[in-house]
Design an enzyme around this catalytic site. Structure first.
Site, PDB file in Angstrom:
ATOM      1  N   LYS A 131      42.241 -61.037  15.989  1.00  0.00           N
ATOM      2  CA  LYS A 131      42.089 -61.980  14.872  1.00  0.00           C
ATOM      3  C   LYS A 131      43.058 -63.143  15.050  1.00  0.00           C
ATOM      4  O   LYS A 131      44.264 -62.936  15.218  1.00  0.00           O
ATOM      5  CB  LYS A 131      42.419 -61.297  13.552  1.00  0.00           C
TER       6      LYS A 131
HETATM    7  C1  E4P Z   1      39.494 -58.890   6.516  1.00  0.00           C
HETATM    8  O1  E4P Z   1      39.381 -59.104   7.682  1.00  0.00           O
HETATM    9  C2  E4P Z   1      40.323 -59.712   5.612  1.00  0.00           C
HETATM   10  O2  E4P Z   1      41.618 -59.859   6.087  1.00  0.00           O
HETATM   11  C3  E4P Z   1      40.310 -59.103   4.224  1.00  0.00           C
HETATM   12  O3  E4P Z   1      38.974 -58.783   3.881  1.00  0.00           O
HETATM   13  C4  E4P Z   1      40.952 -59.968   3.172  1.00  0.00           C
HETATM   14  O4  E4P Z   1      40.749 -59.367   1.921  1.00  0.00           O
HETATM   15  P1  E4P Z   1      41.559 -59.798   0.611  1.00  0.00           P
HETATM   16  O5  E4P Z   1      41.175 -61.181   0.233  1.00  0.00           O
HETATM   17  O6  E4P Z   1      41.159 -58.784  -0.413  1.00  0.00           O
HETATM   18  O7  E4P Z   1      43.016 -59.713   0.966  1.00  0.00           O
END
Ligand code: E4P
Length: 216
Positions: free
Chosen positions: A83
């Site tokens: 990521k």
């Molecule tokens: C996934 O890859 C993201 O980092 C995650 O869904 C973010 O979620 P949030 O907005 O609930 O922190």
């Protein structure tokens, strides 16, 4: 649509995997902090349970740092996806990692133009955050519709991973729009199974079953 778990908690990963319905996992620094264990160790364990893509998030501010982190993460397991954030440096890192045959998930995507840049940078996955858009009064799912349209127009193969999912309606809408993946907290995954009429129906069938004459 593939269903991923958005967690670094191993018990949730195990329970999700046991259902046979979870094909990947996403993590981020906040989720790693909640898990309270060494991030690399957690990633290794997740990858031993889930055979599909498991996202590991870089934290370096510059492309070279992201690439370095990504190369190290990719040694953990074959199914690790790196990521990188949706920034200029992130897109440089995306292109470099992709050239090294390391798959990239472009995270923190909040606009369709950002998703266009991610696809043009060769991202394997783009992660638009629907819940965080809803939180500021925008309609997160409109972004998914726009990205689907743009990717279809140009036959981009970057997969649309709906992230920041907060409830089952987000999952339903993602599927109706044709997103490739939805990643969700374990609590939301559990909710997908549930319907009051299913519970009422099971109770009634079991009660009636007791009334069926049985030879022994
Ligand atoms: C996934 O890859 C993201 O980092 C995650 O869904 C973010 O979620 P949030 O907005 O609930 O922190």
């Amino acid at each position: 649509m593939e269903l991923f778990l958005d967690t670094a908690i191993l018990d949730e990963i195990k329970r999700g995997a046991e259902t046979g319905l979870i094909s990947g996992a996403t993590t981020n620094p906040s989720l790693a902090a909640k898990a309270g264990k060494d991030y690399n160790d957690v990633l290794k364990e997740i990858c031993s349970i889930i055979k599909g893509p498991v996202s590991a998030e870089t934290v370096s501010p510059d492309a070279d740092g992201m690439v370095k982190e990504g190369v190290e993460f990719s040694k953990i397991a074959k199914n690790i996806i790196i990521k990188v954030p949706m920034t200029v440096e992130g897109m440089k890192a995306c292109q470099k990692l992709t050239k090294k045959n390391i798959k990239v998930n472009v995270t923190l995507c909040f606009s369709a133009n950002q998703a266009l840049l991610a696809a043009k940078s060769g991202a394997f996955i783009v992660s638009p955050f629907v819940g965080r858009l809803d939180d500021i009064g925008e309609v997160g799912m409109d972004l998914i519709k726009d990205i689907r349209l743009i990717y279809n127009n140009y036959k981009f193969t970057t997969q649309i991973l709906v992230a920041s999912v907060r409830n089952p309606i987000h999952v339903l809408d993602a599927a109706k729009i044709g997103a490739d993946i939805a990643t969700m907290p374990y609590s939301v995954f559990e909710q997908l199974f549930k319907h009051t009429l299913t519970d009422v129906g099971i109770k009634k069938f079991l009660e009636d079953w007791e009334k069926v004459p049985k030879k022994r």
